[in-house]
Design a protein around this motif. Structure first.
Motif, PDB file in Angstrom:
ATOM      1  N   ASP A  18       0.843  -1.181   0.000  1.00  0.00           N
ATOM      2  CA  ASP A  18       0.000   0.000   0.000  1.00  0.00           C
ATOM      3  C   ASP A  18       0.881   1.235   0.000  1.00  0.00           C
ATOM      4  N   THR A  20       1.431   5.321  -2.050  1.00  0.00           N
ATOM      5  CA  THR A  20       0.788   6.344  -2.851  1.00  0.00           C
ATOM      6  C   THR A  20       1.809   7.345  -3.364  1.00  0.00           C
ATOM      7  N   SER A  70      -4.879  -2.646 -12.646  1.00  0.00           N
ATOM      8  CA  SER A  70      -6.220  -2.671 -12.063  1.00  0.00           C
ATOM      9  C   SER A  70      -6.671  -1.228 -11.945  1.00  0.00           C
ATOM     10  N   ASP A  95      -8.535   4.360  -6.577  1.00  0.00           N
ATOM     11  CA  ASP A  95      -7.503   3.368  -6.290  1.00  0.00           C
ATOM     12  C   ASP A  95      -7.078   2.628  -7.555  1.00  0.00           C
ATOM     13  N   SER A  97      -3.852  -0.316  -9.047  1.00  0.00           N
ATOM     14  CA  SER A  97      -2.737  -1.196  -8.723  1.00  0.00           C
ATOM     15  C   SER A  97      -2.134  -1.693 -10.026  1.00  0.00           C
ATOM     16  N   ASN A 109       4.738  -5.479  -7.439  1.00  0.00           N
ATOM     17  CA  ASN A 109       3.418  -4.874  -7.505  1.00  0.00           C
ATOM     18  C   ASN A 109       3.368  -3.630  -6.645  1.00  0.00           C
ATOM     19  N   ASN A 111       0.267  -0.557  -5.143  1.00  0.00           N
ATOM     20  CA  ASN A 111      -1.032   0.107  -5.075  1.00  0.00           C
ATOM     21  C   ASN A 111      -0.775   1.602  -5.025  1.00  0.00           C
ATOM     22  N   GLU A 113      -2.980   5.745  -5.603  1.00  0.00           N
ATOM     23  CA  GLU A 113      -4.247   6.427  -5.853  1.00  0.00           C
ATOM     24  C   GLU A 113      -3.990   7.705  -6.622  1.00  0.00           C
TER      25      GLU A 113
END
Length: 118
Positions: A18, A20, A70, A95, A97, A109, A111, A113
């Motif tokens: 997670d 950003t 995603s 959001d 990813s 990978n 994630n 926003e």
């Protein structure tokens, strides 16, 4: 075995770190990932504006690399490290990813926003 591979990709996407990135100036690797960086320009973006999202992965040859994106409205698989996203009219935080797979055994990978403003 080949049928398990797409399922494994989805599991990795949903278990991503997670992080950003706030803008293109953020050039450091994302926390929890040793060698991936995502930039979104611009971020924030005006409602109905366009954003270019780019992924950089160290230690990859780029050959046979695939990117599983995603996005808020759909998932997409590409062989290139950048996509263009059209922001919706609705403001808010969206959001995203991305899972980068470089066979035979490298993957990373992240994630992130993107904020849509007026």
């Amino acid at each position: 075995m080949k049928r398990i591979y797409p399922l494994l990709l989805l599991v990795l996407v949903f278990s991503a770190c997670d992080s950003t990135p706030n803008n293109e100036d953020d050039q450091s690797p994302l926390p929890g990932a040793d060698f991936i960086r995502v930039t979104a320009n611009p971020n924030p973006v005006q409602a109905e504006g366009a954003v270019v999202i780019r992924v950089t992965v160290a230690d990859t040859t780029g050959e046979n690399t695939s990117y599983l994106w995603s996005l808020p409205e759909k998932d997409s698989v590409t062989m290139v490290n950048a996509i263009r996203w059209q922001a919706p009219e609705q403001t808010g935080s969206y959001d995203f990813s991305v899972l980068v797979v470089n066979p035979p055994n490298q993957s990373a990978n992240a994630n992130f926003e993107i904020e849509v403003i007026r």
